[in-house]
Scaffold this active site. Structure first.
Site, PDB file in Angstrom:
ATOM      1  CG  PHE A 240      22.263  36.310  24.351  1.00  0.00           C
ATOM      2  CD1 PHE A 240      22.422  35.874  22.908  1.00  0.00           C
ATOM      3  CD2 PHE A 240      21.594  37.406  24.523  1.00  0.00           C
ATOM      4  CE1 PHE A 240      21.984  36.571  22.107  1.00  0.00           C
ATOM      5  CE2 PHE A 240      21.143  38.172  23.326  1.00  0.00           C
ATOM      6  CZ  PHE A 240      21.331  37.949  22.076  1.00  0.00           C
ATOM      7  CG  LEU A 243      25.366  32.311  21.536  1.00  0.00           C
ATOM      8  CD1 LEU A 243      24.695  33.662  21.179  1.00  0.00           C
ATOM      9  CD2 LEU A 243      26.010  31.613  20.661  1.00  0.00           C
ATOM     10  CG  ASN A 244      28.731  35.665  26.883  1.00  0.00           C
ATOM     11  OD1 ASN A 244      29.394  36.447  26.193  1.00  0.00           O
ATOM     12  ND2 ASN A 244      27.321  36.076  27.112  1.00  0.00           N
ATOM     13  CD  GLU A 367      29.550  31.161  18.704  1.00  0.00           C
ATOM     14  OE1 GLU A 367      28.412  31.535  18.930  1.00  0.00           O
ATOM     15  OE2 GLU A 367      29.601  29.886  18.544  1.00  0.00           O
ATOM     16  CG  PHE A 387      23.315  46.350  20.247  1.00  0.00           C
ATOM     17  CD1 PHE A 387      23.927  45.531  19.669  1.00  0.00           C
ATOM     18  CD2 PHE A 387      23.448  46.614  21.392  1.00  0.00           C
ATOM     19  CE1 PHE A 387      24.984  44.691  20.298  1.00  0.00           C
ATOM     20  CE2 PHE A 387      24.683  46.100  22.056  1.00  0.00           C
ATOM     21  CZ  PHE A 387      25.313  45.219  21.389  1.00  0.00           C
TER      22      PHE A 387
END
Length: 387
Positions: A240, A243-244, A367, A387
């Site tokens: 993650f 990904l950021n 993304e 979520f």
């Protein structure tokens, strides 16, 4: 090389001389090396991979990382480069992101010193191409459903599983594969693509991002040495974080696509005549152009703000989601409105707008979809995860 859009609101007023130099050199590279071949590459469903070593020579791969022969430029400088690349095509900017933010970023953040010394210099020069293997066919936006496994057998790791929508995998020399170990913990592994049991196939039926390369990967008893693991990686927070980095670049990049569409619409509004006058003389056209320009500039200033926060070490996940959600959404709206201004010719390759429209639909999905980023922002606002 100043564009019509630049003249009304010039980003150079807000960046350093070094950052502006990166932008102008990226613009020259994009316009002289990528732009002349991008329409043909899009039609042929081909990433112009022959240009990747030139991107390395230019210095853009991993350009905001320090050491290992990398440039150590600011995050704002990287954003400006991403914007200029995506002004030509989202697919080529994606290659910049996969190599520099994802593959190199994972090794830089979580690799051993030996791994960094071995891989980062040639990757920065574009001599070694890498990929980032996280997404799986069944998982999509939920990597916690990961089925790819890594089990320890003596002095080796054995990987099995599948990945999908993985950029650059068929032309790469190495990749970072994310897999669950025997305790169910997600770990990263450096996988040379010539390792027995590794297979990558290009996804051919794309109607978007056709001048890019996304692949399916199959791992069948892929055996790696014990030191193939990224020692600093543990849990989903590791991929993650990579990904950021990519999401940050998207916030900038899509503003390049929006600018390209705007420039085409402005030019067409001045040259096309209907009912005895240029369409740009009509109030409804000027109102559309003005509204699009306002959203473009808001998005650009948002990206700049995120870049300054990132360089100061204060950029949060929620703020990145604001940038990705807003800027992609507005870029898609701008492209659609520009297409309408161009009329029927807007769907032809005479203009880049329809290509940008198609590409941006992919950027909207990867993304993190709009919905994922809405939920990230909602969690930040309420303190409750939905979520």
């Amino acid at each position: 090389m100043t564009t019509t859009i630049d003249r009304l609101f010039d980003v150079s007023d807000f960046v350093t001389e070094e950052e502006r130099d990166w932008q102008l050199r990226a613009r020259e590279f994009a316009q002289t090396r990528i732009a002349p071949i991008i329409d043909e590459a899009f039609e042929q469903r081909r990433l112009p991979a022959e240009l990747l070593p030139e991107v390395g020579e230019f210095g853009a791969f991993g350009m905001y990382l320090d050491g290992y022969g990398l440039k150590g430029a600011s995050s704002v400088a990287y954003g400006l480069v991403a914007m200029e690349f995506e002004a030509v095509d989202s697919g080529f900017r994606t290659a910049l992101s996969v190599q520099g933010s994802l593959a190199m970023g994972a090794i830089y953040k979580f690799g051993s010193e030996e791994q960094k010394q071995r891989w980062l210099p040639p990757m920065g020069r574009g001599e070694a191409i890498g990929f980032f293997g996280l997404t799986e066919p069944q998982g999509g936006s939920d990597p916690n459903t990961m089925l790819t496994t890594a089990r320890r057998e003596g002095d080796e790791w054995v990987l099995n599983g599948r990945k999908r929508w993985i950029g650059l995998a068929t032309v790469a020399q190495l990749g970072v594969i994310w897999a669950k170990d025997e305790e169910g913990v997600v770990r990263g592994f450096i996988v040379p693509t010539d390792t027995p049991g590794f297979e990558a196939r290009a996804i051919e039926n794309k109607l978007s991002m056709r001048a890019s390369l996304q692949c399916e990967i199959e791992l069948t008893d892929v055996r790696l040495p014990a030191d193939a693991i990224l020692p600093g990686s543990k849990g989903l927070s590791s991929p993650f974080k990579c990904l950021n980095e990519a999401r940050y670049g998207i916030a900038w990049g899509v503003m390049g696509a929006a600018r390209s569409c705007l420039e085409a619409a402005v030019s067409r509004s001045q040259s096309r005549e209907v009912f005895g006058a240029p369409i740009g003389s009509k109030q409804i056209i000027q109102a559309k152009l003005a509204d699009m320009f306002v959203e473009y500039e808001k998005g650009l200033l948002l990206a700049l703000h995120l870049g300054r926060l990132k360089d100061a070490g204060r950029l949060t996940y929620g703020q990145i989601s604001v940038g990705k959600l807003n800027n992609v959404r507005e870029a898609i709206k701008i492209a659609s409105t520009c297409r309408s201004i161009l009329g029927g010719d807007g769907i032809t390759s005479e203009f880049p707008v329809m290509r940008h429209m198609a590409n941006l639909e992919s950027v909207r999905t990867y993304e993190g979809t709009d919905e994922v980023h809405q939920l990230v922002i909602g969690r930040e606002l309420t303190g409750i995860a939905a979520f």
